[in-house]
Design an enzyme around this catalytic site. Structure first.
Site, mmCIF file in Angstrom:
data_model
loop_
_atom_site.group_PDB
_atom_site.id
_atom_site.type_symbol
_atom_site.label_atom_id
_atom_site.label_comp_id
_atom_site.label_asym_id
_atom_site.label_seq_id
_atom_site.Cartn_x
_atom_site.Cartn_y
_atom_site.Cartn_z
ATOM 1 N N GLY A 46 0.843 -1.186 0.000
ATOM 2 C CA GLY A 46 0.000 0.000 0.000
ATOM 3 C C GLY A 46 0.878 1.235 0.000
ATOM 4 O O GLY A 46 2.074 1.146 0.304
ATOM 5 N N GLN A 51 3.059 9.919 1.955
ATOM 6 C CA GLN A 51 4.415 9.348 1.980
ATOM 7 C C GLN A 51 5.300 9.871 0.854
ATOM 8 O O GLN A 51 6.519 9.762 0.923
ATOM 9 C CB GLN A 51 4.340 7.815 1.887
ATOM 10 C CG GLN A 51 3.749 7.189 3.142
ATOM 11 C CD GLN A 51 3.598 5.686 2.988
ATOM 12 O OE1 GLN A 51 2.630 5.215 2.426
ATOM 13 N NE2 GLN A 51 4.572 4.932 3.475
ATOM 14 N N CYS A 91 6.244 -0.554 7.360
ATOM 15 C CA CYS A 91 5.918 0.684 6.637
ATOM 16 C C CYS A 91 7.110 1.094 5.788
ATOM 17 O O CYS A 91 8.248 1.077 6.276
ATOM 18 C CB CYS A 91 5.588 1.791 7.640
ATOM 19 S SG CYS A 91 5.118 3.341 6.853
ATOM 20 N N LEU A 92 6.845 1.479 4.553
ATOM 21 C CA LEU A 92 7.927 1.921 3.664
ATOM 22 C C LEU A 92 8.582 3.199 4.195
ATOM 23 O O LEU A 92 9.715 3.502 3.840
ATOM 24 C CB LEU A 92 7.385 2.142 2.245
ATOM 25 C CG LEU A 92 6.881 0.865 1.543
ATOM 26 C CD1 LEU A 92 6.175 1.228 0.240
ATOM 27 C CD2 LEU A 92 8.019 -0.108 1.286
ATOM 28 N N HIS A 133 -3.988 1.489 7.801
ATOM 29 C CA HIS A 133 -2.609 1.979 7.906
ATOM 30 C C HIS A 133 -2.418 3.167 6.940
ATOM 31 O O HIS A 133 -1.836 4.188 7.323
ATOM 32 C CB HIS A 133 -1.665 0.807 7.575
ATOM 33 C CG HIS A 133 -0.216 1.144 7.462
ATOM 34 N ND1 HIS A 133 0.731 0.648 8.336
ATOM 35 C CD2 HIS A 133 0.471 1.896 6.550
ATOM 36 C CE1 HIS A 133 1.926 1.092 7.969
ATOM 37 N NE2 HIS A 133 1.795 1.850 6.886
ATOM 38 N N GLU A 134 -2.947 3.035 5.712
ATOM 39 C CA GLU A 134 -2.822 4.120 4.720
ATOM 40 C C GLU A 134 -3.674 5.324 5.141
ATOM 41 O O GLU A 134 -3.255 6.474 4.970
ATOM 42 C CB GLU A 134 -3.243 3.653 3.325
ATOM 43 C CG GLU A 134 -2.526 2.426 2.784
ATOM 44 C CD GLU A 134 -1.040 2.425 2.968
ATOM 45 O OE1 GLU A 134 -0.430 3.501 3.078
ATOM 46 O OE2 GLU A 134 -0.458 1.326 3.031
ATOM 47 N N HIS A 137 -1.837 7.381 7.540
ATOM 48 C CA HIS A 137 -0.852 8.268 6.893
ATOM 49 C C HIS A 137 -1.508 9.580 6.462
ATOM 50 O O HIS A 137 -0.923 10.654 6.627
ATOM 51 C CB HIS A 137 -0.262 7.596 5.646
ATOM 52 C CG HIS A 137 0.875 6.653 5.909
ATOM 53 N ND1 HIS A 137 2.033 7.028 6.550
ATOM 54 C CD2 HIS A 137 1.039 5.341 5.587
ATOM 55 C CE1 HIS A 137 2.857 5.988 6.613
ATOM 56 N NE2 HIS A 137 2.282 4.946 6.043
HETATM 57 O O1 GNR Z 1 4.219 -2.715 2.502
HETATM 58 C C1 GNR Z 1 3.575 -2.558 3.546
HETATM 59 N N1 GNR Z 1 3.265 -3.639 4.292
HETATM 60 C C2 GNR Z 1 2.359 -3.622 5.347
HETATM 61 C C3 GNR Z 1 2.291 -4.739 6.160
HETATM 62 C C4 GNR Z 1 1.402 -4.786 7.216
HETATM 63 C C5 GNR Z 1 0.572 -3.704 7.448
HETATM 64 C C6 GNR Z 1 0.641 -2.572 6.664
HETATM 65 C C7 GNR Z 1 1.531 -2.533 5.609
HETATM 66 S S1 GNR Z 1 1.573 -1.132 4.588
HETATM 67 C C8 GNR Z 1 3.209 -1.200 4.001
HETATM 68 C C9 GNR Z 1 3.413 -0.146 2.932
HETATM 69 C C10 GNR Z 1 3.260 1.222 3.555
HETATM 70 O O2 GNR Z 1 4.076 1.723 4.268
HETATM 71 N N2 GNR Z 1 2.148 1.846 3.337
HETATM 72 O O3 GNR Z 1 1.925 3.023 3.931
HETATM 73 NI NI NI Z 2 3.105 3.029 5.728
#
Ligand code: GNR
Ligand code: NI
Length: 180
Positions: A46, A51, A91-92, A133-134, A137
């Site tokens: 995601g 980001q 998270c990236l 999670h997104e 952000h």
């Molecule tokens: O790549 C991602 N893996 C992930 C794994 C578990 C819960 C959420 C994520 S999102 C993350 C990519 C990211 O940072 N999206 O904002």
């Molecule tokens: Ni993230």
């Protein structure tokens, strides 16, 4: 299409609250395409516009194994949440760090798609967690905010150290073979 740079914790720009999209036009579609290109290149499931330092309510997700299920959420809203449970998140913007976060694992979402049309969707498991999670952000929130202050401090130090190491090392190709 363009590969965009992903901001990393503790960059203060990750704390910006995104503005709703007023019209899904070519500019927004271009952002969506760039988010997908950047997410796939980084091997994420995601990516939120925040980001890549674009503060609009746009996020993309693809939780499929074979990267064949791109999904777009513009101005997303959660209509219903259920079944809280822990999931290991990454998270990236917090590279290499993984920890459990407790969230609803079943949600109903309403959003606009890439075509500007409203849709609703039920999501479970990793898909539900990823959308939330997104959406965090887009509100300037990171998964590490759910951890203790001590853990967050350790994560900050570890990322600082890795960034310094990265900056001091000579350039390498993807295969780890020195670039001539
Ligand atoms: O790549 C991602 N893996 C992930 C794994 C578990 C819960 C959420 C994520 S999102 C993350 C990519 C990211 O940072 N999206 O904002
Ligand atoms: Ni993230």
């Amino acid at each position: 299409m363009s590969l965009l740079t992903i901001l990393e914790f503790p960059d203060p720009r990750l704390r910006t609250v995104a503005e709703p999209v007023e019209q899904v036009n070519d500019e927004v579609r271009r952002l969506v395409d760039d988010l997908f290109e950047t997410m796939y290149a980084a091997k994420g499931i995601g990516l939120a516009a925040t980001q890549v330092d674009v503060h609009r309510r746009v996020l993309v997700v693809d939780v499929s194994e074979d990267r064949s299920d791109p999904q777009v959420f513009i101005n997303p809203e959660i209509l219903h949440r259920a079944e809280p449970g822990p999931t290991q998140e990454g998270c990236l913007s917090v590279p290499g760090i993984y920890d459990d976060v407790e969230r609803p694992t079943h949600i109903r979402v309403r959003a606009l798609g890439r075509d500007g049309r409203q849709f609703e969707l039920e999501a479970k498991g990793l898909m539900a967690v990823c959308i939330q999670h997104e959406m965090d952000h887009l509100q300037g929130k990171l998964f590490v905010d759910y951890l203790s202050e001590l853990k967050r401090q350790r994560i900050r130090k570890r990322l600082d150290k890795e960034r310094k190491l990265r900056a001091s090392r000579p350039a390498q190709s993807e295969a780890g073979v020195p670039v001539i």
